[in-house]
Design a protein around this motif. Structure first.
Motif, PDB file in Angstrom:
ATOM      1  N   ARG A   1     -45.650   6.533   8.839  1.00  0.00           N
ATOM      2  CA  ARG A   1     -47.115   6.451   8.906  1.00  0.00           C
ATOM      3  C   ARG A   1     -47.805   7.400   7.941  1.00  0.00           C
ATOM      4  NH1 ARG A   1     -48.443  10.978  10.939  1.00  0.00           N
ATOM      5  NH2 ARG A   1     -47.260  12.069  12.503  1.00  0.00           N
ATOM      6  N   LEU A   2     -47.025   8.227   7.234  1.00  0.00           N
ATOM      7  CA  LEU A   2     -47.606   9.215   6.331  1.00  0.00           C
ATOM      8  C   LEU A   2     -47.862   8.617   4.953  1.00  0.00           C
ATOM      9  CD1 LEU A   2     -45.392  12.312   7.230  1.00  0.00           C
ATOM     10  CD2 LEU A   2     -47.674  11.768   8.069  1.00  0.00           C
ATOM     11  N   PRO A   3     -48.848   9.145   4.226  1.00  0.00           N
ATOM     12  CA  PRO A   3     -49.160   8.631   2.889  1.00  0.00           C
ATOM     13  C   PRO A   3     -48.233   9.182   1.808  1.00  0.00           C
ATOM     14  CG  PRO A   3     -50.672  10.386   3.430  1.00  0.00           C
ATOM     15  CD  PRO A   3     -49.797  10.162   4.652  1.00  0.00           C
ATOM     16  N   VAL A   4     -47.216   9.935   2.222  1.00  0.00           N
ATOM     17  CA  VAL A   4     -46.284  10.535   1.269  1.00  0.00           C
ATOM     18  C   VAL A   4     -44.858  10.306   1.741  1.00  0.00           C
ATOM     19  CG1 VAL A   4     -47.949  12.353   0.696  1.00  0.00           C
ATOM     20  CG2 VAL A   4     -46.159  12.815   2.354  1.00  0.00           C
ATOM     21  N   THR A   5     -43.920  10.434   0.808  1.00  0.00           N
ATOM     22  CA  THR A   5     -42.502  10.428   1.137  1.00  0.00           C
ATOM     23  C   THR A   5     -41.979  11.836   0.924  1.00  0.00           C
ATOM     24  OG1 THR A   5     -42.263   8.139   0.425  1.00  0.00           O
ATOM     25  CG2 THR A   5     -40.251   9.458   0.532  1.00  0.00           C
ATOM     26  N   ILE A   6     -41.357  12.395   1.934  1.00  0.00           N
ATOM     27  CA  ILE A   6     -40.802  13.735   1.816  1.00  0.00           C
ATOM     28  C   ILE A   6     -39.454  13.638   1.122  1.00  0.00           C
ATOM     29  CG2 ILE A   6     -39.992  15.775   3.062  1.00  0.00           C
ATOM     30  CD1 ILE A   6     -41.949  14.913   5.339  1.00  0.00           C
ATOM     31  N   VAL A   7     -39.339  14.264  -0.033  1.00  0.00           N
ATOM     32  CA  VAL A   7     -38.080  14.301  -0.774  1.00  0.00           C
ATOM     33  C   VAL A   7     -37.198  15.391  -0.183  1.00  0.00           C
ATOM     34  CG1 VAL A   7     -37.026  14.651  -3.041  1.00  0.00           C
ATOM     35  CG2 VAL A   7     -39.190  13.402  -2.846  1.00  0.00           C
ATOM     36  N   MET A   8     -37.778  16.549   0.054  1.00  0.00           N
ATOM     37  CA  MET A   8     -37.098  17.640   0.752  1.00  0.00           C
ATOM     38  C   MET A   8     -38.136  18.603   1.280  1.00  0.00           C
ATOM     39  SD  MET A   8     -35.388  20.006  -2.164  1.00  0.00           S
ATOM     40  CE  MET A   8     -36.331  21.354  -2.828  1.00  0.00           C
ATOM     41  N   SER A   9     -37.761  19.344   2.301  1.00  0.00           N
ATOM     42  CA  SER A   9     -38.670  20.339   2.860  1.00  0.00           C
ATOM     43  C   SER A   9     -37.864  21.354   3.646  1.00  0.00           C
ATOM     44  CB  SER A   9     -39.723  19.684   3.766  1.00  0.00           C
ATOM     45  OG  SER A   9     -39.113  19.126   4.910  1.00  0.00           O
ATOM     46  N   GLY A  10     -38.472  22.499   3.863  1.00  0.00           N
ATOM     47  CA  GLY A  10     -37.826  23.531   4.660  1.00  0.00           C
ATOM     48  C   GLY A  10     -38.628  24.809   4.628  1.00  0.00           C
ATOM     49  N   PRO A  11     -38.224  25.762   5.477  1.00  0.00           N
ATOM     50  CA  PRO A  11     -38.950  27.021   5.526  1.00  0.00           C
ATOM     51  C   PRO A  11     -38.585  27.940   4.365  1.00  0.00           C
ATOM     52  CG  PRO A  11     -37.153  27.061   7.104  1.00  0.00           C
ATOM     53  CD  PRO A  11     -37.182  25.673   6.508  1.00  0.00           C
ATOM     54  N   LEU A  12     -39.574  28.692   3.916  1.00  0.00           N
ATOM     55  CA  LEU A  12     -39.322  29.816   3.016  1.00  0.00           C
ATOM     56  C   LEU A  12     -38.935  30.989   3.908  1.00  0.00           C
ATOM     57  CD1 LEU A  12     -42.462  29.412   0.738  1.00  0.00           C
ATOM     58  CD2 LEU A  12     -40.098  28.842   0.141  1.00  0.00           C
ATOM     59  N   VAL A  13     -37.999  31.818   3.448  1.00  0.00           N
ATOM     60  CA  VAL A  13     -37.545  32.941   4.266  1.00  0.00           C
ATOM     61  C   VAL A  13     -37.655  34.247   3.489  1.00  0.00           C
ATOM     62  CG1 VAL A  13     -36.015  31.536   5.706  1.00  0.00           C
ATOM     63  CG2 VAL A  13     -35.124  32.563   3.614  1.00  0.00           C
ATOM     64  N   SER A  14     -37.727  35.335   4.241  1.00  0.00           N
ATOM     65  CA  SER A  14     -37.763  36.660   3.621  1.00  0.00           C
ATOM     66  C   SER A  14     -36.384  36.989   3.055  1.00  0.00           C
ATOM     67  CB  SER A  14     -38.189  37.704   4.652  1.00  0.00           C
ATOM     68  OG  SER A  14     -37.203  37.812   5.663  1.00  0.00           O
ATOM     69  N   ASP A  15     -36.267  38.141   2.428  1.00  0.00           N
ATOM     70  CA  ASP A  15     -35.018  38.536   1.791  1.00  0.00           C
ATOM     71  C   ASP A  15     -33.862  38.712   2.779  1.00  0.00           C
ATOM     72  OD1 ASP A  15     -36.185  38.438  -0.703  1.00  0.00           O
ATOM     73  OD2 ASP A  15     -36.536  40.600  -0.824  1.00  0.00           O
ATOM     74  N   ASP A  16     -34.172  38.763   4.078  1.00  0.00           N
ATOM     75  CA  ASP A  16     -33.077  38.844   5.051  1.00  0.00           C
ATOM     76  C   ASP A  16     -32.379  37.498   5.234  1.00  0.00           C
ATOM     77  OD1 ASP A  16     -34.697  37.298   6.781  1.00  0.00           O
ATOM     78  OD2 ASP A  16     -35.109  38.955   8.144  1.00  0.00           O
ATOM     79  N   GLY A  17     -32.949  36.444   4.641  1.00  0.00           N
ATOM     80  CA  GLY A  17     -32.348  35.121   4.700  1.00  0.00           C
ATOM     81  C   GLY A  17     -32.578  34.377   5.996  1.00  0.00           C
ATOM     82  N   ALA A  18     -33.355  34.937   6.904  1.00  0.00           N
ATOM     83  CA  ALA A  18     -33.535  34.300   8.208  1.00  0.00           C
ATOM     84  C   ALA A  18     -34.996  34.223   8.674  1.00  0.00           C
ATOM     85  CB  ALA A  18     -32.713  35.037   9.256  1.00  0.00           C
ATOM     86  N   THR A  19     -35.791  35.234   8.394  1.00  0.00           N
ATOM     87  CA  THR A  19     -37.159  35.282   8.907  1.00  0.00           C
ATOM     88  C   THR A  19     -38.054  34.333   8.117  1.00  0.00           C
ATOM     89  OG1 THR A  19     -36.841  37.609   9.506  1.00  0.00           O
ATOM     90  CG2 THR A  19     -39.113  36.792   9.439  1.00  0.00           C
TER      91      THR A  19
END
Length: 95
Positions: A33-51
């Motif tokens: 139902r969205l007007p876009v196709t998601i190619v990829m997505s995900g969270p940005l994280v701090s230098d600890d690799g998790a937050t």
């Protein structure tokens, strides 16, 4: 056309991010139902690799207006989690 959406969270937004995470995932999961196709997505994280500190999307859309609407309707945007959102056209060279 491809667009990159780079969204950085406000300081201290992690509790709000976690509280709205299920709604955000549900929104992204119903792409028909969205007007876009998601190619990829995900969270940005701090230098600890998790937050988690933001979000990154690569989407395909007819134009910027559709990408802006897609971003504006995201539950994270509605909850005011993101401090700064940058939408930029992207030309794929590799991958």
């Amino acid at each position: 056309m491809l667009f990159a959406i780079h969204a950085l969270d406000k300081p201290g937004a992690l509790p709000a991010r976690l509280a709205n995470y299920d709604a955000h995932k549900a929104y992204l999961g119903d792409t028909a139902r969205l007007p876009v196709t998601i190619v990829m997505s995900g969270p940005l994280v701090s230098d600890d690799g998790a937050t988690m500190i933001g979000s990154l999307f690569l989407v395909e859309a007819p134009g910027r207006a559709e990408v802006e609407a897609f971003n504006r309707n995201d539950p994270f945007a509605a909850a005011g989690i993101w401090e700064k959102v940058t939408i930029t056209g992207f030309l794929r060279r590799q991958g």
